[in-house]
Design an enzyme around this catalytic site. Sequence first.
Site, PDB file in Angstrom:
ATOM      1  N   LYS A 124      40.651   2.767  73.017  1.00  0.00           N
ATOM      2  CA  LYS A 124      40.518   3.192  73.055  1.00  0.00           C
ATOM      3  C   LYS A 124      38.783   2.633  73.027  1.00  0.00           C
ATOM      4  CE  LYS A 124      36.968   3.254  68.200  1.00  0.00           C
ATOM      5  NZ  LYS A 124      36.937   4.603  68.484  1.00  0.00           N
ATOM      6  N   HIS A 131      26.118  11.640  74.309  1.00  0.00           N
ATOM      7  CA  HIS A 131      25.713  10.562  74.611  1.00  0.00           C
ATOM      8  C   HIS A 131      25.933  10.129  76.299  1.00  0.00           C
ATOM      9  CE1 HIS A 131      26.846  10.630  70.646  1.00  0.00           C
ATOM     10  NE2 HIS A 131      28.460  10.754  70.461  1.00  0.00           N
ATOM     11  N   ALA A 187      23.443  13.602  49.424  1.00  0.00           N
ATOM     12  CA  ALA A 187      24.595  12.223  49.843  1.00  0.00           C
ATOM     13  C   ALA A 187      25.417  11.639  49.576  1.00  0.00           C
ATOM     14  CB  ALA A 187      23.027  11.844  48.269  1.00  0.00           C
ATOM     15  N   ASP A 231      30.396  11.916  53.656  1.00  0.00           N
ATOM     16  CA  ASP A 231      30.710  10.673  54.204  1.00  0.00           C
ATOM     17  C   ASP A 231      29.921   9.612  55.640  1.00  0.00           C
ATOM     18  OD1 ASP A 231      33.458   9.871  55.901  1.00  0.00           O
ATOM     19  OD2 ASP A 231      32.286  10.467  57.855  1.00  0.00           O
ATOM     20  N   ASP A 259      20.977   9.403  68.275  1.00  0.00           N
ATOM     21  CA  ASP A 259      22.506   9.540  68.952  1.00  0.00           C
ATOM     22  C   ASP A 259      22.844   8.560  69.106  1.00  0.00           C
ATOM     23  OD1 ASP A 259      24.467   9.002  70.354  1.00  0.00           O
ATOM     24  OD2 ASP A 259      23.378  10.780  72.617  1.00  0.00           O
ATOM     25  N   HIS A 260      23.600   8.290  67.783  1.00  0.00           N
ATOM     26  CA  HIS A 260      24.191   6.783  67.572  1.00  0.00           C
ATOM     27  C   HIS A 260      24.154   5.750  68.581  1.00  0.00           C
ATOM     28  CE1 HIS A 260      28.362   8.176  67.405  1.00  0.00           C
ATOM     29  NE2 HIS A 260      28.187   6.772  67.290  1.00  0.00           N
ATOM     30  N   LYS A 283      39.729  12.587  74.051  1.00  0.00           N
ATOM     31  CA  LYS A 283      40.823  11.936  72.582  1.00  0.00           C
ATOM     32  C   LYS A 283      42.076  11.976  72.889  1.00  0.00           C
ATOM     33  CE  LYS A 283      38.134  13.668  68.979  1.00  0.00           C
ATOM     34  NZ  LYS A 283      37.225  12.878  68.975  1.00  0.00           N
TER      35      LYS A 283
HETATM   36  P1  NAP Z   1      30.406  15.739  55.111  1.00  0.00           P
HETATM   37  O1  NAP Z   1      30.709  14.784  53.860  1.00  0.00           O
HETATM   38  O2  NAP Z   1      30.568  17.198  55.058  1.00  0.00           O
HETATM   39  O3  NAP Z   1      28.988  16.117  53.936  1.00  0.00           O
HETATM   40  C1  NAP Z   1      28.374  17.175  54.074  1.00  0.00           C
HETATM   41  C2  NAP Z   1      27.386  16.625  52.871  1.00  0.00           C
HETATM   42  O4  NAP Z   1      26.151  18.476  52.733  1.00  0.00           O
HETATM   43  C3  NAP Z   1      27.973  16.689  51.807  1.00  0.00           C
HETATM   44  O5  NAP Z   1      27.286  16.016  50.664  1.00  0.00           O
HETATM   45  C4  NAP Z   1      27.553  18.416  50.996  1.00  0.00           C
HETATM   46  O6  NAP Z   1      27.594  17.947  49.721  1.00  0.00           O
HETATM   47  C5  NAP Z   1      26.397  18.514  51.458  1.00  0.00           C
HETATM   48  N1  NAP Z   1      25.750  19.826  50.751  1.00  0.00           N
HETATM   49  C6  NAP Z   1      26.572  20.987  52.274  1.00  0.00           C
HETATM   50  N2  NAP Z   1      26.893  22.152  51.767  1.00  0.00           N
HETATM   51  C7  NAP Z   1      24.945  21.750  50.859  1.00  0.00           C
HETATM   52  C8  NAP Z   1      24.125  22.797  50.041  1.00  0.00           C
HETATM   53  N3  NAP Z   1      24.222  24.076  49.960  1.00  0.00           N
HETATM   54  N4  NAP Z   1      23.254  22.249  49.265  1.00  0.00           N
HETATM   55  C9  NAP Z   1      23.602  21.100  49.164  1.00  0.00           C
HETATM   56  N5  NAP Z   1      24.250  19.540  49.725  1.00  0.00           N
HETATM   57  C10 NAP Z   1      24.838  20.525  50.894  1.00  0.00           C
HETATM   58  O7  NAP Z   1      29.614  15.340  56.479  1.00  0.00           O
HETATM   59  P2  NAP Z   1      29.208  14.717  57.070  1.00  0.00           P
HETATM   60  O8  NAP Z   1      30.234  13.788  57.759  1.00  0.00           O
HETATM   61  O9  NAP Z   1      28.546  13.893  56.396  1.00  0.00           O
HETATM   62  O10 NAP Z   1      28.620  14.461  58.216  1.00  0.00           O
HETATM   63  C11 NAP Z   1      27.087  15.176  58.048  1.00  0.00           C
HETATM   64  C12 NAP Z   1      26.571  15.450  59.090  1.00  0.00           C
HETATM   65  O11 NAP Z   1      25.981  14.713  59.772  1.00  0.00           O
HETATM   66  C13 NAP Z   1      27.154  16.772  59.662  1.00  0.00           C
HETATM   67  O12 NAP Z   1      25.713  17.541  60.776  1.00  0.00           O
HETATM   68  C14 NAP Z   1      27.637  15.836  60.801  1.00  0.00           C
HETATM   69  O13 NAP Z   1      27.767  16.598  62.350  1.00  0.00           O
HETATM   70  C15 NAP Z   1      26.920  14.478  61.139  1.00  0.00           C
HETATM   71  N6  NAP Z   1      27.368  13.102  61.170  1.00  0.00           N
HETATM   72  C16 NAP Z   1      28.930  12.661  60.715  1.00  0.00           C
HETATM   73  C17 NAP Z   1      29.326  11.582  61.193  1.00  0.00           C
HETATM   74  C18 NAP Z   1      29.757  11.373  60.026  1.00  0.00           C
HETATM   75  O14 NAP Z   1      31.155  10.339  60.946  1.00  0.00           O
HETATM   76  N7  NAP Z   1      30.273  11.205  59.060  1.00  0.00           N
HETATM   77  C19 NAP Z   1      29.171  11.336  62.631  1.00  0.00           C
HETATM   78  C20 NAP Z   1      28.042  11.952  63.318  1.00  0.00           C
HETATM   79  C21 NAP Z   1      27.004  13.150  62.709  1.00  0.00           C
HETATM   80  P3  NAP Z   1      28.109  18.403  48.081  1.00  0.00           P
HETATM   81  O15 NAP Z   1      29.913  19.517  48.437  1.00  0.00           O
HETATM   82  O16 NAP Z   1      27.893  17.761  46.902  1.00  0.00           O
HETATM   83  O17 NAP Z   1      26.930  19.946  47.985  1.00  0.00           O
END
Ligand code: NAP
Length: 497
Positions: free
Chosen positions: A343, A241, A14, A17, A178-179, A338
């Site tokens: 784009k 995708h 939560a 990103d 898969d968005h 990339k």
């Molecule tokens: P992120 O910003 O690195 O967030 C990861 C989250 O996991 C953080 O809230 C982190 O919070 C939590 N976390 C990590 N280790 C943890 C643990 N041991 N226990 C509890 N919480 C933990 O990553 P994100 O970009 O949001 O992406 C999340 C997933 O979605 C990934 O699998 C990514 O590949 C996928 N994804 C993301 C996007 C995007 O646009 N961001 C797009 C497509 C797919 P704390 O550090 O506070 O624990």
Amino acid sequence: MNTEISALFTIFGATGDLAHRKLYPSLYHLYKKGFIKNNFAVIGTARREWSNDYFHEVIADSLKDVVENEEELKAFTSHFYYISHNVKDADHYVELKKLSDQLDEKYQTNGNRIFYLAMAPQFFGTIGDMLKANHLITENGFNRLIIEKPFGHDLKSATELNEQLTRSFSEDQIYRIDHYLGKEMIQNISAVRFSNMIFEALWNNKYIDNVQITLSETVGVEDRGDYYDHTGALRDMVQNHILQIVALLVMEPPLSLNGNDIRNEKIKALRSLRLYENEKDVINNFVRGQYTAGNDQAGYTDEPKVNPESSTETFVAGKIMVDNFRWAGVPFYVRTGKRMSQKDTYIHIQFKHVSMNLFPTEGVEEVAQPNILTIHISPLEGFSLRLNTKRVGQGTEMKNIRMHQILDEQTVSNSPEAYERLLLDCLNGDPTNFTHWKEVEQSWRFIDFIRNAWDQDEEHIYEYASGTMGPKESYDLLHQDGFDWIEFNWSTKYKKK
Ligand code: NAP
């Protein structure tokens, strides 16, 4: 008035990103539209020590561009609760269960639960096991698990991941995002194909010459160098995708728009893709590239968190053949990368030329050209169709025209964002726009042959300068079949109108 659906959401990750940029705004839009209203609550969890109040501030920040009414924002965020914990810690789930049961009671969510895993896949198995062992999966309501890409790194790891998840959730409870499948124009592919006789009747190898799919980005790897360097464009974009788009274009008409009918057809479509089982076939049909410096931008191997010796591909172009009755002989050319010059995401369906051209081909400015149906996915959204007409005036000279329907900015900004659509689909229990395990399995089977051949071959990786549409070898791939990438500056052309 939209019907309210009751549910308790638990978002793992939560503080991340994805939650900030996509999930909170999407939930807010669903709230504004009345799909969630009184009978919903959201538990956010991650390791950071946040209070509920701070959590509300973070959500408010993520909504700052969309909120119009402070009272409404307060009412919305009052449904959000935060607990801090490490997902590997068993005690976490005891507390989580206590809070979930309280909120279920308080908000009358009828035991309906959606678990959103917005975190790295290495945690999915543990979370699933712990949710089950600690009875967070209810008996009286629906239980749905939403997970993000990447779903595995190859077929073996994807299978392992799936085995871990299915220990706790059945296939029909797992919603793999898969968005791209939540995008307006991707959802429009079936509408255009199956409701227009002029396309469906021609949608086969008798009338279609080739299909081209481009997903180009102008950005480099930005701050995701460590993730990307272990992934590359093939796994990051093609496995999911691009193959999903191919499946939607290739599949047979489904029996109905029911999710399982569509997904069954997509599975069959993916099974009909030719597997390049030997290295030579891969080298001949798939081109990989890596960007070098250009346009005042660093080359890939100079990017932060990237191995300076890296041979990871930032560009892929490929020729996919579909070995079934409908598509035999029609190449599907795909490319993604990339640091390309534009784009853009679009699909061109190039039809065969008329069997005999009656119109002049010499001494004229324009000659008759094959028809092209273009599906613009983003940033432009809409369709265009290239046709031939007679140039106004005397004579029989041709004029190529493009009929188009491009959504205006207001329509696009008012239409729900992919994550909002997908969250609503999940609330409604509609799996259509989520990938079934069999789709994922078949996609990895296809990709693994390419990846394995590339891993044995350090020679065929081509450089391209940042700000271009990829290496020359990508063009050669089409030239050897007598085709060319269809490039057109859509944005400038349509903006003038
Ligand atoms: P992120 O910003 O690195 O967030 C990861 C989250 O996991 C953080 O809230 C982190 O919070 C939590 N976390 C990590 N280790 C943890 C643990 N041991 N226990 C509890 N919480 C933990 O990553 P994100 O970009 O949001 O992406 C999340 C997933 O979605 C990934 O699998 C990514 O590949 C996928 N994804 C993301 C996007 C995007 O646009 N961001 C797009 C497509 C797919 P704390 O550090 O506070 O624990």
